[in-house]
Scaffold this motif. Sequence first.
Motif, short mmCIF file in Angstrom:
data_model
loop_
_atom_site.label_atom_id
_atom_site.label_comp_id
_atom_site.label_asym_id
_atom_site.label_seq_id
_atom_site.Cartn_x
_atom_site.Cartn_y
_atom_site.Cartn_z
N GLY A 19 0.81 -1.20 0.00
CA GLY A 19 0.00 0.00 0.00
C GLY A 19 0.85 1.25 0.00
N PRO A 20 0.28 2.38 -0.32
CA PRO A 20 1.03 3.63 -0.41
C PRO A 20 1.63 4.08 0.91
CG PRO A 20 -1.33 4.04 -0.54
CD PRO A 20 -1.15 2.57 -0.65
N CYS A 21 0.94 3.80 2.01
CA CYS A 21 1.44 4.23 3.32
C CYS A 21 2.73 3.51 3.67
CB CYS A 21 0.38 3.96 4.39
SG CYS A 21 -1.27 4.57 3.96
N LEU A 22 2.79 2.21 3.38
CA LEU A 22 4.00 1.43 3.62
C LEU A 22 5.11 1.85 2.67
CD1 LEU A 22 1.78 -0.36 5.04
CD2 LEU A 22 3.24 -2.31 4.48
N GLU A 23 4.74 2.12 1.42
CA GLU A 23 5.75 2.51 0.44
C GLU A 23 6.37 3.86 0.78
OE1 GLU A 23 5.82 3.42 -4.32
OE2 GLU A 23 4.90 1.54 -3.67
N PHE B 149 6.81 5.05 3.70
CA PHE B 149 7.72 4.81 4.82
C PHE B 149 9.01 4.15 4.37
CE2 PHE B 149 9.18 1.67 7.99
CZ PHE B 149 9.70 2.54 8.93
N THR B 150 8.89 3.09 3.57
CA THR B 150 10.08 2.32 3.19
C THR B 150 10.98 3.08 2.22
OG1 THR B 150 8.82 1.19 1.46
CG2 THR B 150 8.98 0.10 3.59
N ILE C 247 2.68 10.72 2.83
CA ILE C 247 3.87 11.57 3.02
C ILE C 247 4.68 11.01 4.18
CG2 ILE C 247 4.66 13.92 3.49
CD1 ILE C 247 1.03 13.40 2.59
N PRO C 248 5.95 10.71 3.98
CA PRO C 248 6.76 10.16 5.08
C PRO C 248 7.01 11.19 6.17
CG PRO C 248 8.16 10.68 3.20
CD PRO C 248 6.74 10.90 2.74
N GLY D 147 7.51 7.16 10.11
CA GLY D 147 6.24 6.63 9.68
C GLY D 147 5.73 7.39 8.48
N SER D 148 4.42 7.50 8.35
CA SER D 148 3.84 8.24 7.22
C SER D 148 2.48 8.81 7.59
CB SER D 148 3.70 7.33 5.99
OG SER D 148 2.80 6.26 6.26
N MET D 149 2.14 9.95 6.97
CA MET D 149 0.80 10.52 7.08
C MET D 149 0.10 10.31 5.75
SD MET D 149 -0.66 14.24 8.27
CE MET D 149 -0.30 15.19 6.80
#
Length: 246
Positions: free
Chosen positions: A80-84, A86-87, A122-123, A132-134
Amino acid sequence: MTRTREQQLVETFVTLTDSLVADYDVVDLLQSLVDNAVDLFDASAAGIMLVNQRQQLEVIASTSERSNLIGLMQLEAGEGPCLEAFTTAATVSVENVNEMRRRWPAFAAASEEAGYASVHSIPLRLRESTLGSMNLFRETPGTLNDEDAVAVRALTDVATISILQQRTADHALLAQTQLQRALNSRVIIEQAKGFLAHTHQIDMDAAFRLLRRYARTNQMRIAEAARAVVNDGALGTTSAPDDAGR
């Protein structure tokens, strides 16, 4: 008097920068950030994930049960975009459902079911540290315009600095302990939401609004209010306000 968008943006920055010099609660700070982000950037929902001591992401703040579940689904599916965001430590912007399906099939299916058509992640990053990410969810296709992209990046930067204000080696453990404490607070908040939803026969979003109202009325942090609900039965026999379901 209705606040202008510019006034709300300034007030959000002030709230974040105040945390640099005053005692503050990470959960309250990030919840305030996502609440304001929804209005500022024309989003339907927003959420924030933070990394725990095991270097695994957890949902720490969200504006609705829908966005909370989407965040949890990404963690379970591992995509998902939130994990991407962050990574990779880079902003991930997906402007339509077709692109979601191509990049993250499991996320796309859950996102469509929840009614979201675009997402912007957004990281929370400072130099080499990514916490993390928002994530901003919209019910319509499209991307952030340049002005909004700059503003949301600035907000997440300040939020990250606020969390990592103790950056020396001597304070590294303290900073990590603070983050873990915030993540632990989220557990008690979820328990309180479930308790209030059951006792008042309301949905989880309404339960969270009731919990936040109780915290504000009693000048308590959200986690403190949640502990009062779970441990002491606060609000257990009080009727929910008429607007709790809205």
